[in-house]
Design an enzyme around this catalytic site. Sequence first.
Site, short mmCIF file in Angstrom:
data_model
loop_
_atom_site.label_atom_id
_atom_site.label_comp_id
_atom_site.label_asym_id
_atom_site.label_seq_id
_atom_site.Cartn_x
_atom_site.Cartn_y
_atom_site.Cartn_z
N GLN A 95 36.59 39.06 35.96
CA GLN A 95 37.92 39.67 35.89
C GLN A 95 38.28 40.34 37.22
O GLN A 95 39.38 40.88 37.34
CB GLN A 95 37.93 40.72 34.76
N HIS A 113 41.59 36.68 36.94
CA HIS A 113 42.74 37.50 37.35
C HIS A 113 43.17 37.22 38.78
O HIS A 113 43.87 38.03 39.39
CB HIS A 113 42.40 38.98 37.16
N CYS A 126 56.24 26.39 43.55
CA CYS A 126 55.55 26.20 44.82
C CYS A 126 54.09 26.60 44.67
O CYS A 126 53.77 27.63 44.07
CB CYS A 126 56.21 27.03 45.92
N CYS A 149 57.34 32.18 52.37
CA CYS A 149 56.57 30.95 52.24
C CYS A 149 57.04 29.93 53.26
O CYS A 149 58.25 29.64 53.35
CB CYS A 149 56.72 30.40 50.82
N GLY A 189 29.63 45.33 33.28
CA GLY A 189 30.61 46.21 33.91
C GLY A 189 32.04 45.99 33.50
O GLY A 189 32.94 46.12 34.32
N THR A 190 32.30 45.67 32.23
CA THR A 190 33.66 45.50 31.76
C THR A 190 33.78 46.07 30.36
O THR A 190 32.83 45.98 29.56
CB THR A 190 34.11 44.03 31.77
N SER A 191 34.94 46.62 30.04
CA SER A 191 35.15 47.20 28.72
C SER A 191 35.21 46.14 27.64
O SER A 191 34.96 46.43 26.46
CB SER A 191 36.47 48.00 28.71
#
Length: 259
Positions: A95, A113, A126, A149, A189-191
């Site tokens: 994440q 993410h 694009c 861009c 290390g993630t909820s």
Amino acid sequence: MRAGDRFVPGPAHREIVFLTGSGISARTGLGTFRGPDGLWALEPETEAAMQASCLPDSLPQLWQVWGRMARIARDHGPTPGHRAIARLGAPVITQNIDGLHQAAGSAVVSELHGSALRAACLGDDCRWTLAVEPGEGPRAEDHGVPGRCPRCGAPTRPDVVLFDEQLPSADLGLAMELAQRADLFVVVGTSGVVFPAAQLAPMAASHGATTVLIDIAPPVGSRTLFDHVLAVDAHEVLPDWERRIHQVGGTSFLDPFPG
């Protein structure tokens, strides 16, 4: 965690897959996002700017925030936890947007993410992207990329997933494939409360995987969701796993990390 639980992968675990969150990168100074000490609590105006509906007006703040995080990640580099996972050769679903798994040497990484180390075009159709050179400031040019861009002229943005945006389909598809083929699924290390990532451990379990949570402060209720919950420092236990699996004694010379 059951009393005395000191789970270590064994010979039966041939397909280890990791799901990681901001906790594995916190030692770099990146910090976490949720909770009383997280970025969203400390900087509520930043959380508000992460709404996709705020684009393009929020671009200066996005470049400031994600450019800073990219710079911290680049300057500090991977943690012992990142390096241990890479040496295990295990695929990673993350994440995080910091690129530290790739910097550690992990070959298969699903970035749910996105990445603060890339710029993308704000145009709907694009597909232009470019690696950033993290700097300081609220403009794309402050981070080594054009503000418009070069293909279509639309504004450029950090290539991270904002609230109300869809996860990248290729990365989500890879994550689901990895979860289904794992025989050991390790969350670090993630909820584990953000969907669709929250469904991956149950998905792995439904396909026969042993599930493990490693978190120095496991979330309330997590003990009913995993086969093993290890309330320990991932930067200690993961290098230990790697040494045991590879039958190496002592501390690896690849582990040094300040702080």
